[in-house]
Design a protein around this motif. Structure first.
Motif, PDB file in Angstrom:
ATOM      1  N   THR A  51     -13.168 -30.139 -82.739  1.00  8.40           N
ATOM      2  CA  THR A  51     -13.856 -29.245 -83.671  1.00  8.40           C
ATOM      3  C   THR A  51     -13.666 -27.797 -83.254  1.00  8.40           C
ATOM      4  N   ALA A  52     -13.780 -27.529 -81.979  1.00  8.89           N
ATOM      5  CA  ALA A  52     -13.591 -26.154 -81.490  1.00  8.89           C
ATOM      6  C   ALA A  52     -12.178 -25.677 -81.788  1.00  8.89           C
ATOM      7  N   LYS A  53     -11.198 -26.546 -81.596  1.00  5.44           N
ATOM      8  CA  LYS A  53      -9.818 -26.168 -81.872  1.00  5.44           C
ATOM      9  C   LYS A  53      -9.624 -25.925 -83.360  1.00  5.44           C
ATOM     10  N   ALA A  54     -10.201 -26.777 -84.201  1.00  2.96           N
ATOM     11  CA  ALA A  54     -10.077 -26.617 -85.648  1.00  2.96           C
ATOM     12  C   ALA A  54     -10.709 -25.310 -86.101  1.00  2.96           C
ATOM     13  N   VAL A  55     -11.873 -24.980 -85.567  1.00  2.00           N
ATOM     14  CA  VAL A  55     -12.542 -23.725 -85.933  1.00  2.00           C
ATOM     15  C   VAL A  55     -11.697 -22.535 -85.499  1.00  2.00           C
ATOM     16  N   THR A  56     -11.122 -22.606 -84.325  1.00  2.90           N
ATOM     17  CA  THR A  56     -10.256 -21.528 -83.839  1.00  2.90           C
ATOM     18  C   THR A  56      -9.037 -21.377 -84.742  1.00  2.90           C
ATOM     19  N   ASP A  57      -8.408 -22.511 -85.084  1.00  2.27           N
ATOM     20  CA  ASP A  57      -7.236 -22.463 -85.965  1.00  2.27           C
ATOM     21  C   ASP A  57      -7.589 -21.877 -87.328  1.00  2.27           C
ATOM     22  N   ILE A  58      -8.726 -22.285 -87.874  1.00  2.00           N
ATOM     23  CA  ILE A  58      -9.160 -21.747 -89.171  1.00  2.00           C
ATOM     24  C   ILE A  58      -9.413 -20.245 -89.066  1.00  2.00           C
ATOM     25  N   GLY A  59     -10.031 -19.821 -87.990  1.00  2.00           N
ATOM     26  CA  GLY A  59     -10.282 -18.391 -87.785  1.00  2.00           C
ATOM     27  C   GLY A  59      -8.995 -17.600 -87.727  1.00  2.00           C
TER      28      GLY A  59
END
Length: 93
Positions: free
Chosen positions: A66-74
Motif C-alpha cells: 500500500t505504501a508503495k502504491a501510494v508513493t507511485d500514485i503520488g
C-alpha cells in the motif's frame, strides 16, 4: 544349608510383598474424552498461533504494498501536473 533356605524364604517373602503392593495400587483409568480434549486444545492453540503469524506477515506485506502504491500514485500525479502545466504554458504563449 540353613543360609540357602533362609535366603529362599526371604526371596519368596519379598516377592509376595511386591506382588501385594502392585495389586493394592488403583489402576489409572484411561479417559478417552479427556485425552481427546487435550489434543484438540493443543491443536487449536497451535493453529491460532500460526494464524496470528500469517496475519502479521500478510499485514506487513499489505502495508508495504500500500505504501508503495501510494508513493507511485503520488509520483504519477506530480508528473501529470507538470505535463498539464507545461501544456497550459505552451497553449497560452
Amino acid at each position: 544349608m540353613r543360609v540357602a533356605i533362609a535366603m529362599l524364604v526371604a526371596g519368596l517373602v519379598l516377592s509376595a510383598q511386591a506382588a501385594d503392593e502392585q495389586k493394592s495400587e488403583p489402576a489409572d483409568k484411561d479417559n478417552f474424552f479427556k485425552r481427546a480434549a487435550k489434543v484438540i486444545g493443543h491443536d487449536a492453540k497451535t493453529g491460532a498461533k500460526e494464524a496470528a503469524q500469517s496475519v502479521k506477515q500478510t499485514g506487513t506485506a499489505i502495508g508495504h504494498g500500500t505504501a508503495k502504491a501510494v508513493t507511485d500514485i503520488g509520483h504519477a500525479m506530480k508528473e501529470s501536473a507538470e505535463k498539464t502545466k507545461k501544456a497550459a504554458e505552451d497553449t497560452f504563449k
